[in-house]
Design an enzyme around this catalytic site. Structure first.
Site, PDB file in Angstrom:
ATOM      1  N   LYS A   1      -9.714  -0.550  -1.045  1.00  0.00           N
ATOM      2  CA  LYS A   1      -9.784  -0.744   0.407  1.00  0.00           C
ATOM      3  C   LYS A   1     -11.217  -0.613   0.896  1.00  0.00           C
ATOM      4  CE  LYS A   1      -7.664   0.881   4.728  1.00  0.00           C
ATOM      5  NZ  LYS A   1      -6.709   1.836   5.342  1.00  0.00           N
TER       6      LYS A   1
ATOM      7  N   GLU B   1       0.847  -1.191   0.000  1.00  0.00           N
ATOM      8  CA  GLU B   1       0.000   0.000   0.000  1.00  0.00           C
ATOM      9  C   GLU B   1       0.889   1.250   0.000  1.00  0.00           C
ATOM     10  OE1 GLU B   1      -3.351   1.997   2.995  1.00  0.00           O
ATOM     11  OE2 GLU B   1      -1.754   0.713   3.780  1.00  0.00           O
TER      12      GLU B   1
ATOM     13  N   CYS C   1      -4.125  -2.998   4.410  1.00  0.00           N
ATOM     14  CA  CYS C   1      -3.865  -2.487   5.762  1.00  0.00           C
ATOM     15  C   CYS C   1      -4.915  -2.953   6.772  1.00  0.00           C
ATOM     16  CB  CYS C   1      -3.734  -0.978   5.728  1.00  0.00           C
ATOM     17  SG  CYS C   1      -2.859  -0.293   7.161  1.00  0.00           S
TER      18      CYS C   1
END
Length: 525
Positions: free
Chosen positions: A320, A260, A371
């Site tokens: 995401k 990321e 994440c």
């Protein structure tokens, strides 16, 4: 009451010590047991107060890393909100304690509380779920059978069964200890049985994956300090790998994984970032999965993993799912648009992704997460059920590089590999980059704050673990059990209060009747 508050503080300390960085897993049931003992036989308000104190001690210490990385204001605000959930749970304890087998119902209620706070308000905060402390303990293999939610329930049940046993030992003769002791042993047996009989997912293929950790220039904790340098680091590392592959020093990977924020600006714009990506992809001759901040519209951006093919160019993308509120977007910006501190840096909001199908990378269906997505139950499992044979995590832990957040997130990541029965590769800009086997073992890892490339052969699987098959049903079941327990407990609590109502007062205004003489008081003739 002072003793109860001490137990609440002790429980919070014990629970936070079961997670990274201390990571003494056997303290977790003791911490949960202290919660039950601290809230025992109290009124609703006092039980809520004890639960709140437990939550404050636990959560303020558990995410201490946020104070030093994001800011003390964000740390205090988030910790306060999360602590409230443990206070709300405390309010239910006097009700649930009225029920037979109360450890079972209270464990279900604890699990429901975790489910709610993991998704609300906004996108919630899953950090601190009991299951996340189980890595490297005999309880970890159970996650392949019951999932994160089921594992949290079993861990909560173990703590409450322990508390029930302790109360029985103190308050009853030995004959009354047998049933609570048998219950505690039974819960422990269920919890560790998967360690004896672990789930093994059949592998029906293999692939070679290269995982790139390019490192972050400058102080290391600011991805924007030299964002062009971050991208260039990943380009250079990938080009070097291509040279090593051509020289026969390393095997050719099927694809390359970047982290990321390996590009902090839109990679589709013409310029040095786009040119660098094309250079790296052309040099490798295989797809490279980059991590980029992509323009959506003038007010929004997307945090994406993009499959960049050497022939067809950019293709499949994962966005995401869970942007961080007040970190990656401002909730209700139309009502309140802050222009101060770190919040002023969020000029555009990140949109949340909705994709639940795996990416196609070099012909391999791959489940991706970015994440904090790895901590949520709605990211990996749907993609695995839809055919993903491998897991990847793209993360940028630069903001937390000098904290223990990276160890906590890596522990969650390892548990996800066990839960899915899949190999997992995780790429970080400069944090915990590694390759993880389906049993949670770290096969290879890179040292933080270094430039490194891992090239590993991984297995591919199409088998579904029981946990993946169950999906969201454990959370739904515990929610129903919780609602039923609360209704039943409220009825029992009200009836008990009516039965134990205040004793009737004797009015002294009325004369008491004269005592009647008994035979022993009869006059002697």
């Amino acid at each position: 009451m002072v003793q109860r508050l001490f137990l609440a503080v002790l429980g919070g300390v014990l629970l936070t010590s079961s997670y990274e960085p201390v990571a003494i897993g056997w303290l977790l049931p003791l911490g949960v047991a202290c919660y039950a003992l601290a809230t025992r036989d109290l009124t609703v308000r006092r039980a809520g107060l004890a639960g709140l104190l437990f939550g404050v001690v636990f959560y303020f210490t558990h995410i201490w890393w946020m104070k030093d990385s994001i800011g003390a204001d964000a740390w205090a605000a988030l910790s306060s909100v999360e602590a409230l959930f443990y206070g709300l749970l405390g309010l239910t304890v006097p009700l649930i304690r009225r029920l037979p087998l109360w450890p079972l119902w209270l464990a279900a209620t604890w699990t429901t509380m975790e489910t709610v706070r993991s998704g609300w308000p906004f996108s919630g905060m899953p950090w601190g779920r009991l299951a996340f402390a189980a890595i490297d303990t005999p309880a970890a293999p159970a996650v392949a059978y019951v999932g994160m939610t089921g594992l949290s329930f079993l861990l909560a049940l173990s703590g409450f069964a322990l508390a029930h046993l302790a109360e029985t030992i103190v308050g009853r003769p030995r004959s009354g200890v047998r049933l609570p002791a048998a219950g505690a042993v039974g819960v422990l047996a269920v919890l560790v049985a998967p360690a004896v009989f672990p789930y093994h997912a059949h592998e029906d293929g293999s692939a070679t994956v290269a995982v790139v950790q390019g490192d972050v220039p400058g102080p290391g904790n600011d991805i924007l300090y030299d964002y062009l340098g971050v991208t260039q680091n990943h380009v250079d590392a990938t080009v070097r790998l291509a040279g090593e592959v051509s020289a026969g020093e390393r095997p050719r990977p099927d694809f390359v994984l970047w982290p990321e924020n390996s590009t902090a600006i839109d990679p589709f714009r013409s310029g040095s970032v786009n040119a660098g990506i094309q250079e790296a992809v052309a040099a490798m001759g295989v797809p490279v999965v980059i991590g980029g901040i992509v323009d959506d519209d003038p007010k929004h951006v997307l945090n994406q993993g993009v499959v960049w093919d050497p022939v067809t160019g950019p293709g499949d993308r994962y966005t995401k799912h869970h942007p961080v509120p007040y970190g990656e977007y401002i909730p209700f910006r139309k009502i309140w648009d802050p222009k101060f501190g770190q919040l002023a840096l969020i000029t555009r909001d990140q949109r949340a992704g909705t994709r639940t199908t795996p990416l196609r990378i070099a012909g391999i269906p791959v489940a991706d997460a970015i994440c904090f997505d790895v901590a949520y139950d709605d990211v990996f499992p749907p993609q695995v059920r839809d055919g993903a044979r491998l897991l990847t995590v793209q993360t940028s832990n630069a903001s937390f590089i000098f904290t223990h957040q990276i160890e906590q997130q890596f522990a969650i990541t390892r548990l996800r590999a066990i839960e899915a029965g899949r190999w997992l590769t995780v790429a970080s800009t400069n944090g915990r980059t590694g390759v993880i086997s389906p049993d949670g073992t770290v096969v290879a890892s890179a040292k933080p704050r270094t430039t490194a490339v891992l090239v590993e052969k991984v297995g591919l699987s199409s088998a579904l673990t029981p946990a993946v098959r169950l999906g969201p049903w454990p959370a739904r079941m515990f929610t129903v059990l919780t609602l039923g327990a609360l209704v039943s407990g409220a009825v029992a609590y009200r009836r008990r209060r009516e039965f134990d109502g205040p004793a009737p007062e004797i009015s002294h205004s009325e004369e008491a009747p004269a005592p009647t003489a008994n035979t022993s008081e009869a006059p002697v003739v």
